[in-house]
Design a protein around this motif. Structure first.
Motif, short mmCIF file in Angstrom:
data_model
loop_
_atom_site.label_atom_id
_atom_site.label_comp_id
_atom_site.label_asym_id
_atom_site.label_seq_id
_atom_site.Cartn_x
_atom_site.Cartn_y
_atom_site.Cartn_z
N VAL A 14 43.40 60.03 84.41
CA VAL A 14 43.16 60.26 85.76
C VAL A 14 42.03 59.46 85.98
CG1 VAL A 14 42.42 62.02 87.48
CG2 VAL A 14 44.12 62.66 85.81
N THR A 21 42.80 65.80 77.32
CA THR A 21 44.29 66.13 77.11
C THR A 21 45.08 64.79 76.72
OG1 THR A 21 44.07 67.09 79.14
CG2 THR A 21 46.23 66.60 78.49
N GLU A 55 44.36 64.84 72.88
CA GLU A 55 45.25 65.63 72.39
C GLU A 55 46.64 64.98 71.92
OE1 GLU A 55 45.79 69.10 74.51
OE2 GLU A 55 43.58 69.06 74.91
N ALA A 94 47.97 64.12 68.41
CA ALA A 94 49.31 64.78 67.91
C ALA A 94 50.31 63.72 67.53
CB ALA A 94 49.80 65.74 69.07
N TYR A 138 51.95 64.20 63.70
CA TYR A 138 53.24 63.96 63.32
C TYR A 138 53.72 62.65 62.62
CZ TYR A 138 53.63 68.07 66.56
OH TYR A 138 53.44 69.29 66.74
N GLN A 186 42.22 73.17 71.21
CA GLN A 186 43.69 73.20 71.25
C GLN A 186 44.20 72.72 70.16
OE1 GLN A 186 44.55 74.61 74.08
NE2 GLN A 186 42.76 74.00 75.50
N LYS A 235 43.99 75.28 67.36
CA LYS A 235 44.86 76.32 67.64
C LYS A 235 46.45 76.27 67.20
CE LYS A 235 41.65 79.35 69.27
NZ LYS A 235 41.44 80.27 70.20
N PHE A 244 47.41 73.38 65.40
CA PHE A 244 47.98 72.69 64.07
C PHE A 244 46.77 73.40 62.85
CE2 PHE A 244 48.19 68.65 66.60
CZ PHE A 244 49.42 68.72 66.99
N LEU A 272 42.06 75.04 80.77
CA LEU A 272 41.56 75.14 79.14
C LEU A 272 42.06 76.56 78.66
CD1 LEU A 272 37.90 73.80 79.06
CD2 LEU A 272 40.23 72.49 78.27
N GLN A 313 46.03 76.81 78.37
CA GLN A 313 46.30 76.31 77.24
C GLN A 313 46.26 76.75 76.01
OE1 GLN A 313 45.75 71.97 77.48
NE2 GLN A 313 46.68 71.83 75.26
N GLU A 314 45.16 77.49 75.80
CA GLU A 314 44.88 78.21 74.32
C GLU A 314 45.68 79.31 74.50
OE1 GLU A 314 39.98 78.27 74.67
OE2 GLU A 314 41.07 79.34 72.94
N ILE A 359 49.53 78.37 73.65
CA ILE A 359 49.75 77.66 72.34
C ILE A 359 50.40 78.96 71.41
CG2 ILE A 359 48.55 76.81 70.08
CD1 ILE A 359 46.94 75.02 71.94
N ARG A 371 53.93 78.79 69.81
CA ARG A 371 53.91 78.65 68.44
C ARG A 371 54.83 79.96 67.94
NH1 ARG A 371 48.57 77.47 65.01
NH2 ARG A 371 50.10 77.42 63.30
N LYS A 387 47.20 69.86 83.69
CA LYS A 387 46.50 69.55 82.23
C LYS A 387 47.27 70.38 81.22
CE LYS A 387 43.36 70.73 78.94
NZ LYS A 387 44.21 69.96 78.05
N ILE A 396 50.76 69.24 80.50
CA ILE A 396 50.81 67.86 79.72
C ILE A 396 50.31 68.10 78.45
CG2 ILE A 396 49.88 65.58 79.50
CD1 ILE A 396 49.90 65.58 82.77
N GLY A 397 49.35 68.86 78.07
CA GLY A 397 48.76 69.04 76.75
C GLY A 397 49.74 69.72 75.95
N HIS A 437 52.61 67.31 74.73
CA HIS A 437 52.29 66.41 73.50
C HIS A 437 52.07 67.30 72.14
CE1 HIS A 437 52.99 62.82 75.61
NE2 HIS A 437 52.22 63.48 76.71
N LEU A 438 51.48 68.44 72.41
CA LEU A 438 51.03 69.16 71.15
C LEU A 438 52.21 69.69 70.20
CD1 LEU A 438 48.06 71.38 72.28
CD2 LEU A 438 47.72 69.21 70.65
N PHE A 439 53.24 69.80 71.20
CA PHE A 439 54.42 70.51 70.56
C PHE A 439 55.74 69.58 70.56
CE2 PHE A 439 51.98 74.23 71.33
CZ PHE A 439 51.68 74.60 70.08
N ARG A 440 55.56 68.56 71.34
CA ARG A 440 56.71 67.67 71.55
C ARG A 440 57.82 68.41 72.02
NH1 ARG A 440 56.83 62.63 68.23
NH2 ARG A 440 54.69 61.97 68.33
N THR A 478 46.12 63.25 89.73
CA THR A 478 46.56 64.14 88.71
C THR A 478 48.09 64.68 89.13
OG1 THR A 478 44.42 65.45 88.73
CG2 THR A 478 46.11 66.70 87.93
N TRP A 528 50.03 61.74 87.59
CA TRP A 528 49.95 61.90 86.10
C TRP A 528 51.11 62.92 85.66
CZ3 TRP A 528 45.79 65.55 83.45
CH2 TRP A 528 45.99 65.31 82.09
N LEU A 532 60.55 66.99 67.48
CA LEU A 532 60.23 67.27 65.98
C LEU A 532 61.41 67.82 65.36
CD1 LEU A 532 56.90 68.85 66.48
CD2 LEU A 532 57.34 66.55 65.60
#
Lengths: 212, 408
Positions: free
Chosen positions: A67, A82, A85, A89, A93, A115, A118, A120, B83, B86-87, B90, B94, B114, B117-118, B121-124, B153, B156, B403
């Motif tokens: 952005v 972001t 991240e 990531a 992988y 993030q 938490k 990984f 933020l 997202q925490e 996660i 998981r 945010k 999108i976070g 990608h973290l978990f595909r 935004t 995005w 994955l």
């Protein structure tokens, strides 16, 4: 030979130099690489393509903000993080989730670090070069409060915190009390600086001796 | 395939936290999806008195700390809240992945861009984004850095999403043009209305008399008093309507235009035929729909127009300007009357067309109710939405981005 793969998150890295941080992280990255650590630096660049490339023995990834227009540094930072991240990531992988340590510099990279930790379970080392209380002394505007809170989040979530002087350790205790047990003072001007850093890295990444 | 899927619904509002229209949308959609035996988990912001975790008809709702410290403005708060969200998310994702579940993210508007999108990608894991409205549409263009940040935004989010859902063809075209998303990646699925909730309302004759004299017809407007709702066009139409019909215009709602609209009504000598009620509770609004002789929606911009569905479900004949989603919901001369936007003469004509012909009004009522029950029922909408889920998950499972599980 044991391979220790370390990711370093920093919002400045040469040629992007804002303060002392860029030079410090550059020196750190190359010193570690010379000790056979596998170093990945993730950093910001206005037109960064987010791809890894080799820069004299370390891997560097320069990341653009998804952005472009922002109203303050907090919103700027959070969208940028972001993208950090995503970049981390993707590496995580591609190396079969084999990353031993995450070294994070200043509050600006905390939103991504938390993030990533938490998601990984990465060991989180947080190097604090300055505090919001020092940069904007007694400022209690809403923006400073938000930055302070991000800093506090990093201090709370980090496994170990590095500061560069005893004075800074005391300051940290004044403004963010209760975390002295995990604060280590490692002064960059001392001749034993790299040895102390390596000892700490090995402790955190569960490696018993230097890979060299 | 879908019985191994967990849908994470990300929304900044969910009842009892109700700020705009997203809360009701996500609530009704999530519950209707739950009825289809889909595993739906809603992640949303906390609210005083609401539980951090609860289950509603099989749908689990997780409420996160929405960040209560001061921030310099609304958008900064939104990002800080993201933020925290997202925490929390996660941890939940998981747990699902550990159980071998396939996770799908379904986000609602830029307010959770945010976090969505976070997590992607973290978990595909795949991301589906519903875009209810755009900053460009809400503000009639982009006029400040603040608005541009929100606009970017949204772009995005739309570009990161596997597919995008819009509630009308009008919105789908707008999203496609603004964010350069091919229309083949956008699904148009309308908003729904819980029609039985509006059909069962009863109101005594004395209730109507609180708003209009016995010899007056009741013309009803419900909505925020903001520019894009076109209420000033309605004020200009008041005296044009009186030439044929004795009618009281009841304006329900509040907004920054209220004082200006009252001034305008005085200036054009329409005040004696108008009643600005301010904000009213849900029950009173439902009763007003029920007793209204005509329900008007004079909007200049309307991505969807959920009030049209509410009016139609309540049995009020609807007169609306033919813009955006309204022109798609209402078929002119069959389920309502469409008039020219920003045109008091046209609006007055439409109102009188309904008020002077009771047989016609009754015909519109019956057609509208039929139409709403058939096309805007939440069960139907949930079915269509689950088809989109199914498409995304099968493309995802066939693709190479995800994955591989260790067992594969």
């Amino acid at each position: 030979m044991i391979s220790v793969r370390v990711i370093i998150l920093t919002w400045e890295f040469p040629p992007r130099i804002v303060g002392d941080l860029a030079g410090y992280v550059q020196n750190l990255a190359y010193s570690l690489a010379s000790q056979k650590y596998d170093i990945y630096v993730f950093t910001y660049q206005e037109n960064g393509d987010g791809q890894l490339y080799d820069l004299d023995g370390i891997q560097v990834c320069r990341i653009a903000n998804p952005v472009r227009t922002h109203i303050n540094i907090v919103t700027w930072d959070i969208t940028l993080m972001t993208a950090f991240e995503k970049a981390v990531a993707d590496v995580y992988y591609s190396v079969q989730q084999d990353i031993q340590l995450m070294d994070v510099h200043e509050w600006t990279c905390v939103p991504a670090a938390v993030q990533l930790k938490k998601a990984f379970d990465l060991p989180f080392l947080f190097t604090i070069h300055s505090l919001e209380e020092h940069r904007s002394h007694f400022a209690n505007a809403p923006l400073n409060i938000a930055i302070n809170n991000i800093e506090a989040l990093g201090i709370r979530e980090a496994d170990t915190i590095i500061v560069k002087s005893e004075w800074m350790k005391q300051e940290l205790d004044t403004y963010h009390p209760g975390f002295q047990d995990k604060v280590k003072v490692i002064a960059p001007e001392k001749s034993t600086w790299m040895e102390e850093i390596i000892a700490l890295y090995n402790l955190l990444s569960d490696v018993k001796e230097s890979p060299a | 395939m879908m019985n191994n899927v967990t849908v994470f619904m990300l929304s900044w509002e969910f009842p009892p936290r109700i700020i705009g229209g997203i809360a009701a949308h996500v609530h009704d959609l999530a519950l209707a999806l739950g009825q289809l035996n889909l595993d739906v988990k809603v992640i949303t912001c906390d609210f005083p008195g609401a539980e951090d975790y609860e289950e509603i008809d099989g749908v689990s709702v997780h409420r996160i700390d929405s960040y209560k410290y001061p921030t310099s403005n609304f958008a900064s708060w939104v990002y800080m809240m993201n933020l925290n969200m997202q925490e929390s998310a996660i941890r939940l994702i998981r747990d699902e992945i550990k159980q071998g579940k396939t996770c799908l993210l379904h986000s609602h508007d830029w307010l959770v861009a945010k976090v969505a999108i976070g997590l992607k990608h973290l978990f595909r894991i795949p991301l589906l984004a519903t875009i209810h409205s755009t900053e460009h549409g809400r503000r009639k263009g982009i006029h400040s850095e603040y608005q541009r940040m929100i606009h970017q935004t949204e772009s995005w989010l739309a570009n990161e999403a596997w597919r995008v859902i819009c509630c009308s063809t009008y919105m789908a075209e707008q999203v496609s043009q603004l964010f350069h998303i091919p229309l083949t990646r956008i699904d148009t699925i309308p908003n729904g209305v819980n029609s039985t909730q509006y059909a069962i309302v009863t109101a005594s004759p004395s209730f109507k008399r609180q708003y209009a004299d016995p010899h007056e017809k009741l013309v009803l407007y419900v909505g925020r008093l903001v520019y894009e709702k076109g209420v000033s066009v309605l004020v200009d139409a008041v005296n044009l309507v009186q030439r044929q019909t004795n009618a009281k215009f009841v304006v329900v709602g509040d907004g920054y235009m209220r004082d200006r609209l009252v001034d305008q009504a005085r200036r054009v000598n329409a005040m004696s035929k108008m009643f600005f009620t301010g904000f009213l509770d849900e029950e009173s609004v439902k009763k007003l729909y029920h007793v209204a002789d005509v329900f008007v929606i004079p909007s200049l911009y309307e991505p969807f127009g959920i009030v049209a569905l509410e009016g139609m479900a309540s049995g009020a004949p609807v007169v609306a300007s033919g813009v955006g989603g309204l022109a798609e919901i209402i078929t002119h001369d069959k389920t309502g009357v469409l008039v020219y936007p920003d045109n008091p003469e046209s609006l007055a004509w439409g109102i009188n067309r309904v008020l002077t012909d009771p047989g016609y009004a009754q015909w519109l009522r019956e057609n509208a109710l039929d139409h709403v029950k058939t096309f805007y029922d939440w069960n139907t909408i949930a079915q269509t939405t689950s088809t989109v889920y199914h498409q995304i998950v099968s493309e995802y499972l066939d693709g190479s981005w995800r994955l591989k599980q260790q067992s594969e």
